[in-house]
Design an enzyme around this catalytic site. Structure first.
Site, PDB file in Angstrom:
ATOM      1  N   ARG A 104      53.626  47.025  27.219  1.00 55.48           N
ATOM      2  CA  ARG A 104      53.397  45.622  27.597  1.00 55.48           C
ATOM      3  C   ARG A 104      53.954  44.619  26.604  1.00 55.48           C
ATOM      4  O   ARG A 104      54.029  44.890  25.411  1.00 55.48           O
ATOM      5  CB  ARG A 104      51.884  45.386  27.745  1.00 55.48           C
ATOM      6  CG  ARG A 104      51.199  46.345  28.683  1.00 55.48           C
ATOM      7  CD  ARG A 104      51.069  45.764  30.041  1.00 55.48           C
ATOM      8  NE  ARG A 104      50.598  46.768  30.995  1.00 55.48           N
ATOM      9  CZ  ARG A 104      50.270  46.474  32.249  1.00 55.48           C
ATOM     10  NH1 ARG A 104      50.360  45.228  32.680  1.00 55.48           N
ATOM     11  NH2 ARG A 104      49.880  47.416  33.059  1.00 55.48           N
ATOM     12  N   PRO A 125      27.955  40.083  32.000  1.00 53.75           N
ATOM     13  CA  PRO A 125      27.703  41.492  31.725  1.00 53.75           C
ATOM     14  C   PRO A 125      29.002  42.283  31.665  1.00 53.75           C
ATOM     15  O   PRO A 125      29.849  42.168  32.537  1.00 53.75           O
ATOM     16  CB  PRO A 125      26.853  41.958  32.903  1.00 53.75           C
ATOM     17  CG  PRO A 125      26.728  40.822  33.830  1.00 53.75           C
ATOM     18  CD  PRO A 125      27.578  39.721  33.363  1.00 53.75           C
ATOM     19  N   GLU A 126      29.138  43.092  30.634  1.00 51.65           N
ATOM     20  CA  GLU A 126      30.268  44.001  30.505  1.00 51.65           C
ATOM     21  C   GLU A 126      29.749  45.410  30.774  1.00 51.65           C
ATOM     22  O   GLU A 126      28.595  45.580  31.162  1.00 51.65           O
ATOM     23  CB  GLU A 126      30.878  43.870  29.101  1.00 51.65           C
ATOM     24  CG  GLU A 126      31.265  42.432  28.770  1.00 51.65           C
ATOM     25  CD  GLU A 126      31.898  42.269  27.404  1.00 51.65           C
ATOM     26  OE1 GLU A 126      32.611  43.183  26.962  1.00 51.65           O
ATOM     27  OE2 GLU A 126      31.690  41.218  26.778  1.00 51.65           O
ATOM     28  N   HIS A 132      17.438  30.478  40.869  1.00 51.44           N
ATOM     29  CA  HIS A 132      18.789  30.984  41.138  1.00 51.44           C
ATOM     30  C   HIS A 132      18.781  32.277  41.946  1.00 51.44           C
ATOM     31  O   HIS A 132      19.742  33.047  41.908  1.00 51.44           O
ATOM     32  CB  HIS A 132      19.544  31.191  39.822  1.00 51.44           C
ATOM     33  CG  HIS A 132      19.671  29.933  39.017  1.00 51.44           C
ATOM     34  ND1 HIS A 132      19.406  29.875  37.666  1.00 51.44           N
ATOM     35  CD2 HIS A 132      20.010  28.684  39.389  1.00 51.44           C
ATOM     36  CE1 HIS A 132      19.589  28.628  37.240  1.00 51.44           C
ATOM     37  NE2 HIS A 132      19.946  27.891  38.266  1.00 51.44           N
ATOM     38  N   ARG A 172      25.555  31.100  38.040  1.00 50.84           N
ATOM     39  CA  ARG A 172      26.889  30.532  38.266  1.00 50.84           C
ATOM     40  C   ARG A 172      27.559  30.994  39.562  1.00 50.84           C
ATOM     41  O   ARG A 172      28.676  30.574  39.853  1.00 50.84           O
ATOM     42  CB  ARG A 172      27.773  30.825  37.053  1.00 50.84           C
ATOM     43  CG  ARG A 172      27.270  30.082  35.825  1.00 50.84           C
ATOM     44  CD  ARG A 172      28.039  30.438  34.584  1.00 50.84           C
ATOM     45  NE  ARG A 172      29.407  29.970  34.625  1.00 50.84           N
ATOM     46  CZ  ARG A 172      30.313  30.267  33.685  1.00 50.84           C
ATOM     47  NH1 ARG A 172      29.979  31.023  32.672  1.00 50.84           N
ATOM     48  NH2 ARG A 172      31.522  29.804  33.780  1.00 50.84           N
TER      49      ARG A 172
END
Length: 278
Positions: free
Chosen positions: A158, A2-3, A92, A116
DNA sequence: CATCGACCCTGCGGGC
DNA sequence: TGCCCGCAGGGTCGAT
Protein backbone atom coordinates in the site's frame (compact mmCIF):
# COMPACT_ATOMS: atom_id res chain seq x y z
CA UNK A 1 -16.97 3.44 19.57
CA UNK A 2 -16.87 -0.25 20.24
CA UNK A 3 -13.95 -2.05 18.63
CA UNK A 4 -13.33 -5.79 18.53
CA UNK A 5 -12.74 -6.28 22.29
CA UNK A 6 -15.89 -4.37 23.22
CA UNK A 7 -18.01 -6.19 20.63
CA UNK A 8 -16.56 -9.52 21.79
CA UNK A 9 -17.50 -8.64 25.37
CA UNK A 10 -21.06 -8.03 24.20
CA UNK A 11 -21.06 -11.24 22.13
CA UNK A 12 -19.93 -13.32 25.10
CA UNK A 13 -22.58 -11.69 27.28
CA UNK A 14 -25.34 -12.45 24.80
CA UNK A 15 -24.07 -16.00 24.45
CA UNK A 16 -24.31 -16.46 28.19
CA UNK A 17 -27.81 -15.05 28.50
CA UNK A 18 -29.87 -15.54 25.36
CA UNK A 19 -28.73 -18.66 23.48
CA UNK A 20 -31.63 -21.12 23.46
CA UNK A 21 -34.17 -18.32 23.87
CA UNK A 22 -36.96 -17.63 21.41
CA UNK A 23 -37.59 -14.16 19.96
CA UNK A 24 -41.16 -13.13 20.61
CA UNK A 25 -41.14 -9.71 18.97
CA UNK A 26 -38.88 -6.83 17.91
CA UNK A 27 -39.99 -3.22 18.09
CA UNK A 28 -38.02 -0.28 16.68
CA UNK A 29 -38.22 3.27 17.91
CA UNK A 30 -36.04 5.01 15.34
CA UNK A 31 -36.04 4.69 11.53
CA UNK A 32 -32.27 4.19 11.42
CA UNK A 33 -32.38 1.18 13.75
CA UNK A 34 -33.18 -1.00 10.73
CA UNK A 35 -30.49 -1.06 8.05
CA UNK A 36 -32.12 0.04 4.77
CA UNK A 37 -30.62 -2.92 2.91
CA UNK A 38 -32.16 -5.44 5.30
CA UNK A 39 -33.45 -8.42 3.32
CA UNK A 40 -36.62 -8.60 5.41
CA UNK A 41 -38.37 -6.55 8.06
CA UNK A 42 -37.39 -7.38 11.63
CA UNK A 43 -40.74 -9.09 12.16
CA UNK A 44 -39.29 -11.94 10.06
CA UNK A 45 -37.40 -13.20 13.10
CA UNK A 46 -40.47 -13.40 15.34
CA UNK A 47 -40.75 -16.90 16.74
CA UNK A 48 -37.17 -17.83 15.85
CA UNK A 49 -34.96 -19.68 18.29
CA UNK A 50 -31.49 -18.25 18.95
CA UNK A 51 -28.89 -20.93 18.28
CA UNK A 52 -25.66 -19.00 18.71
CA UNK A 53 -24.06 -15.55 18.76
CA UNK A 54 -21.27 -14.93 16.28
CA UNK A 55 -18.87 -12.10 15.53
CA UNK A 56 -16.40 -11.04 12.88
CA UNK A 57 -14.48 -7.84 13.56
CA UNK A 58 -17.04 -5.37 14.91
CA UNK A 59 -20.05 -7.13 13.36
CA UNK A 60 -22.27 -9.31 15.50
CA UNK A 61 -25.03 -11.73 14.50
CA UNK A 62 -27.55 -14.12 15.95
CA UNK A 63 -27.81 -17.51 14.27
CA UNK A 64 -31.42 -18.66 14.28
CA UNK A 65 -33.38 -21.76 13.38
CA UNK A 66 -34.06 -19.99 10.06
CA UNK A 67 -32.45 -19.49 6.67
CA UNK A 68 -31.45 -15.97 7.69
CA UNK A 69 -29.71 -14.31 10.64
CA UNK A 70 -30.16 -11.13 12.67
CA UNK A 71 -27.09 -8.90 12.26
CA UNK A 72 -26.17 -6.04 14.61
CA UNK A 73 -23.54 -3.34 14.29
CA UNK A 74 -23.01 -1.01 17.25
CA UNK A 75 -21.56 1.89 15.26
CA UNK A 76 -20.04 4.57 17.47
CA UNK A 77 -22.37 4.46 20.43
CA UNK A 78 -24.46 1.31 20.32
CA UNK A 79 -25.17 -0.92 23.30
CA UNK A 80 -27.07 -4.17 23.69
CA UNK A 81 -28.40 -4.55 27.21
CA UNK A 82 -30.11 -7.57 28.74
CA UNK A 83 -32.90 -6.12 30.87
CA UNK A 84 -36.16 -6.79 32.61
CA UNK A 85 -39.25 -5.44 30.87
CA UNK A 86 -40.24 -3.20 33.77
CA UNK A 87 -36.97 -1.21 33.63
CA UNK A 88 -37.67 2.30 32.35
CA UNK A 89 -36.84 2.93 28.69
CA UNK A 90 -33.60 4.77 28.00
CA UNK A 91 -34.02 8.01 25.97
CA UNK A 92 -31.83 6.51 23.23
CA UNK A 93 -33.65 3.20 23.07
CA UNK A 94 -33.74 2.30 19.35
CA UNK A 95 -35.05 -1.25 19.41
CA UNK A 96 -36.40 -3.84 21.83
CA UNK A 97 -36.03 -7.57 21.29
CA UNK A 98 -38.60 -9.29 23.49
CA UNK A 99 -37.98 -12.93 24.31
CA UNK A 100 -40.51 -15.63 25.03
CA UNK A 101 -38.92 -16.95 28.18
CA UNK A 102 -37.14 -15.49 31.15
CA UNK A 103 -33.38 -15.02 30.76
CA UNK A 104 -31.64 -16.77 33.67
CA UNK A 105 -34.95 -16.59 35.46
CA UNK A 106 -35.45 -12.84 35.47
CA UNK A 107 -34.76 -10.61 32.43
CA UNK A 108 -36.69 -11.01 29.19
CA UNK A 109 -35.51 -8.31 26.78
CA UNK A 110 -32.45 -7.26 24.82
CA UNK A 111 -32.44 -3.50 24.30
CA UNK A 112 -30.54 -1.71 21.57
CA UNK A 113 -29.51 1.73 22.78
CA UNK A 114 -27.65 4.09 20.46
CA UNK A 115 -27.19 7.80 20.99
CA UNK A 116 -25.67 8.66 17.61
CA UNK A 117 -27.71 6.19 15.54
CA UNK A 118 -24.78 4.92 13.50
CA UNK A 119 -25.58 1.41 14.67
CA UNK A 120 -28.22 -0.83 13.07
CA UNK A 121 -29.95 -4.18 12.94
CA UNK A 122 -30.73 -6.15 9.80
CA UNK A 123 -32.02 -9.49 8.64
CA UNK A 124 -29.63 -11.12 6.21
CA UNK A 125 -28.88 -14.22 4.22
CA UNK A 126 -25.72 -16.13 4.99
CA UNK A 127 -23.13 -17.56 2.63
CA UNK A 128 -21.01 -20.28 4.19
CA UNK A 129 -22.08 -19.01 7.57
CA UNK A 130 -21.27 -15.35 6.95
CA UNK A 131 -24.02 -12.69 6.60
CA UNK A 132 -24.13 -10.54 3.44
CA UNK A 133 -22.96 -7.31 5.06
CA UNK A 134 -20.08 -9.12 6.77
CA UNK A 135 -18.81 -10.65 3.54
CA UNK A 136 -17.40 -7.25 2.62
CA UNK A 137 -14.90 -7.18 5.46
CA UNK A 138 -11.81 -9.30 6.03
CA UNK A 139 -11.32 -11.93 8.74
CA UNK A 140 -10.38 -10.74 12.19
CA UNK A 141 -7.19 -11.95 13.90
CA UNK A 142 -9.05 -14.23 16.33
CA UNK A 143 -10.46 -16.42 13.57
CA UNK A 144 -8.62 -19.69 13.03
CA UNK A 145 -8.29 -19.04 9.27
CA UNK A 146 -6.77 -15.61 9.82
CA UNK A 147 -3.66 -15.38 7.64
CA UNK A 148 -1.07 -13.06 9.15
CA UNK A 149 1.40 -13.44 6.27
CA UNK A 150 -1.23 -12.49 3.73
CA UNK A 151 -2.29 -9.42 5.72
CA UNK A 152 1.33 -8.30 6.07
CA UNK A 153 1.95 -8.70 2.33
CA UNK A 154 -1.24 -6.82 1.53
CA UNK A 155 -0.31 -3.89 3.78
CA UNK A 156 3.24 -3.79 2.48
CA UNK A 157 1.97 -3.08 -1.06
CA UNK A 158 0.00 0.00 0.00
CA UNK A 159 0.87 3.63 -0.61
CA UNK A 160 -1.13 4.96 2.34
CA UNK A 161 0.06 5.55 5.86
CA UNK A 162 0.19 2.54 8.16
CA UNK A 163 -2.57 3.75 10.47
CA UNK A 164 -5.37 3.97 7.90
CA UNK A 165 -4.21 0.60 6.58
CA UNK A 166 -4.73 -1.18 9.90
CA UNK A 167 -8.07 0.61 10.31
CA UNK A 168 -9.17 -0.63 6.88
CA UNK A 169 -11.65 -3.41 7.62
CA UNK A 170 -11.11 -4.86 4.14
CA UNK A 171 -7.51 -5.71 5.04
CA UNK A 172 -7.95 -6.83 8.66
CA UNK A 173 -11.13 -6.36 10.67
CA UNK A 174 -11.70 -5.44 14.30
CA UNK A 175 -9.09 -2.74 14.88
CA UNK A 176 -10.44 0.74 15.60
CA UNK A 177 -8.90 4.08 16.54
CA UNK A 178 -7.93 3.17 20.12
CA UNK A 179 -6.23 -0.14 19.40
CA UNK A 180 -4.58 1.23 16.26
CA UNK A 181 -2.83 3.93 18.30
CA UNK A 182 -1.93 1.45 21.04
CA UNK A 183 -0.55 -1.11 18.57
CA UNK A 184 1.58 1.47 16.77
CA UNK A 185 2.99 2.71 20.07
CA UNK A 186 3.84 -0.81 21.18
CA UNK A 187 5.51 -1.56 17.83
CA UNK A 188 7.30 1.83 17.88
CA UNK A 189 5.95 2.82 14.48
CA UNK A 190 4.81 6.35 13.61
CA UNK A 191 1.20 6.36 12.38
CA UNK A 192 2.01 8.35 9.23
CA UNK A 193 4.76 6.12 7.86
CA UNK A 194 3.87 4.84 4.39
CA UNK A 195 3.25 1.08 4.29
CA UNK A 196 5.63 0.56 1.36
CA UNK A 197 8.43 2.13 3.38
CA UNK A 198 8.10 -0.38 6.21
CA UNK A 199 9.55 -3.88 6.09
CA UNK A 200 7.55 -7.04 6.68
CA UNK A 201 8.85 -7.51 10.20
CA UNK A 202 7.77 -4.03 11.21
CA UNK A 203 4.27 -4.56 9.83
CA UNK A 204 4.09 -7.98 11.45
CA UNK A 205 5.04 -6.39 14.75
CA UNK A 206 2.22 -3.85 14.45
CA UNK A 207 -0.39 -6.54 13.80
CA UNK A 208 0.94 -8.82 16.52
CA UNK A 209 0.87 -5.88 18.93
CA UNK A 210 -2.75 -5.17 18.05
CA UNK A 211 -3.61 -8.82 18.69
CA UNK A 212 -1.86 -8.87 22.10
CA UNK A 213 -3.49 -5.63 23.20
CA UNK A 214 -6.95 -6.71 22.10
CA UNK A 215 -6.54 -10.03 23.93
CA UNK A 216 -5.68 -8.19 27.13
CA UNK A 217 -8.61 -5.84 26.63
CA UNK A 218 -11.06 -8.70 26.19
CA UNK A 219 -9.84 -10.10 29.52
CA UNK A 220 -10.51 -6.71 31.12
CA UNK A 221 -14.00 -6.48 29.65
CA UNK A 222 -13.06 -3.87 27.03
CA UNK A 223 -12.36 -0.15 27.19
CA UNK A 224 -14.87 2.27 28.75
CA UNK A 225 -14.26 5.98 29.20
CA UNK A 226 -17.73 7.05 30.20
CA UNK A 227 -21.35 5.99 29.96
CA UNK A 228 -20.96 5.21 26.30
CA UNK A 229 -19.62 1.68 26.40
CA UNK A 230 -21.28 -1.01 28.48
CA UNK A 231 -21.48 -4.78 28.45
CA UNK A 232 -24.87 -6.52 28.31
CA UNK A 233 -25.27 -6.00 32.06
CA UNK A 234 -24.62 -2.28 31.78
CA UNK A 235 -21.15 -2.57 33.32
CA UNK A 236 -17.98 -0.77 32.16
CA UNK A 237 -14.73 -2.53 31.20
CA UNK A 238 -11.42 -1.79 32.86
CA UNK A 239 -8.98 -1.58 29.95
CA UNK A 240 -8.89 2.25 29.73
CA UNK A 241 -6.42 2.26 32.64
CA UNK A 242 -4.06 0.12 30.57
CA UNK A 243 -4.00 2.43 27.55
CA UNK A 244 -0.52 3.85 26.94
CA UNK A 245 -1.20 6.69 24.48
CA UNK A 246 -4.86 6.92 23.47
CA UNK A 247 -6.47 9.91 25.16
CA UNK A 248 -3.20 10.76 26.92
CA UNK A 249 -2.05 13.84 25.02
CA UNK A 250 0.52 15.74 27.09
CA UNK A 251 1.13 12.87 29.50
CA UNK A 252 4.56 11.21 29.64
CA UNK A 253 5.24 8.24 27.40
CA UNK A 254 5.37 5.14 29.66
CA UNK A 255 8.59 4.09 27.88
CA UNK A 256 10.66 7.26 27.52
CA UNK A 257 8.74 9.99 29.40
CA UNK A 258 8.46 12.25 26.34
CA UNK A 259 5.13 14.04 26.03
CA UNK A 260 2.49 12.12 24.11
CA UNK A 261 1.31 14.04 21.07
CA UNK A 262 -2.07 14.13 19.41
CA UNK A 263 -2.39 14.96 15.73
CA UNK A 264 -5.44 15.06 13.48
CA UNK A 265 -5.09 13.13 10.28
CA UNK A 266 -7.50 11.41 7.93
CA UNK A 267 -10.24 13.06 9.99
CA UNK A 268 -9.35 11.28 13.22
CA UNK A 269 -7.06 11.79 16.18
CA UNK A 270 -3.81 9.90 16.47
CA UNK A 271 -1.89 9.67 19.72
CA UNK A 272 1.78 8.74 19.67
CA UNK A 273 5.15 9.27 21.27
CA UNK A 274 7.27 11.56 19.07
CA UNK A 275 10.47 10.00 20.40
CA UNK A 276 9.65 6.27 20.40
CA UNK A 277 7.72 6.37 17.14
CA UNK A 278 9.73 7.91 14.33
C1' DC B 1 -8.52 -1.49 -7.70
C1' DA B 2 -6.88 2.08 -4.16
C1' DT B 3 -7.42 6.36 -1.94
C1' DC B 4 -9.62 10.45 -0.16
C1' DG B 5 -13.12 13.46 1.46
C1' DA B 6 -17.79 14.19 2.66
C1' DC B 7 -21.43 12.47 5.02
C1' DC B 8 -24.44 10.09 8.29
C1' DC B 9 -26.00 11.61 13.90
C1' DT B 10 -26.31 13.40 19.00
C1' DG B 11 -24.38 15.38 22.95
C1' DC B 12 -20.52 16.94 25.67
C1' DG B 13 -17.02 20.22 27.31
C1' DG B 14 -14.24 24.31 26.55
C1' DG B 15 -13.59 29.04 25.10
C1' DC B 16 -15.59 33.34 24.59
C1' DT C 1 -26.09 32.15 30.84
C1' DG C 2 -25.75 31.18 26.12
C1' DC C 3 -23.58 30.16 21.78
C1' DC C 4 -20.31 28.18 18.75
C1' DC C 5 -16.74 25.06 17.90
C1' DG C 6 -14.29 20.89 18.07
C1' DC C 7 -14.54 16.36 19.32
C1' DA C 8 -16.14 11.35 20.00
C1' DG C 9 -14.37 4.28 19.96
C1' DG C 10 -18.23 3.46 13.37
C1' DG C 11 -19.05 2.58 8.27
C1' DT C 12 -20.59 4.00 3.39
C1' DC C 13 -20.58 6.38 -0.80
C1' DG C 14 -19.07 8.82 -4.87
C1' DA C 15 -15.32 11.17 -7.24
C1' DT C 16 -10.77 10.77 -8.87
Amino acid sequence: MPELPEVETVRAGLEKYIVGQQIRNIETFHPRALKPSSLLPLSAVNGAKINSIRRRGKFLWLELDREFVLVAHLGMSGQLLVQKSHVKDHPHLRARISLSGLIKGYANEVRFIDQRTFGWLSVEQVFEGIPTSVLKISKDPFESEFDLRQVVTNINRRKTAIKPAILNQNIISGIGNIYADEALWRAKIHPEIICEDLNENEIKKVIKSAISIMKLSIKAGGTSFDEAYKNVNGESGYFSRSLKVYGREGEPCPRCRSKIRRIAFTNRSSHFCPRCQR
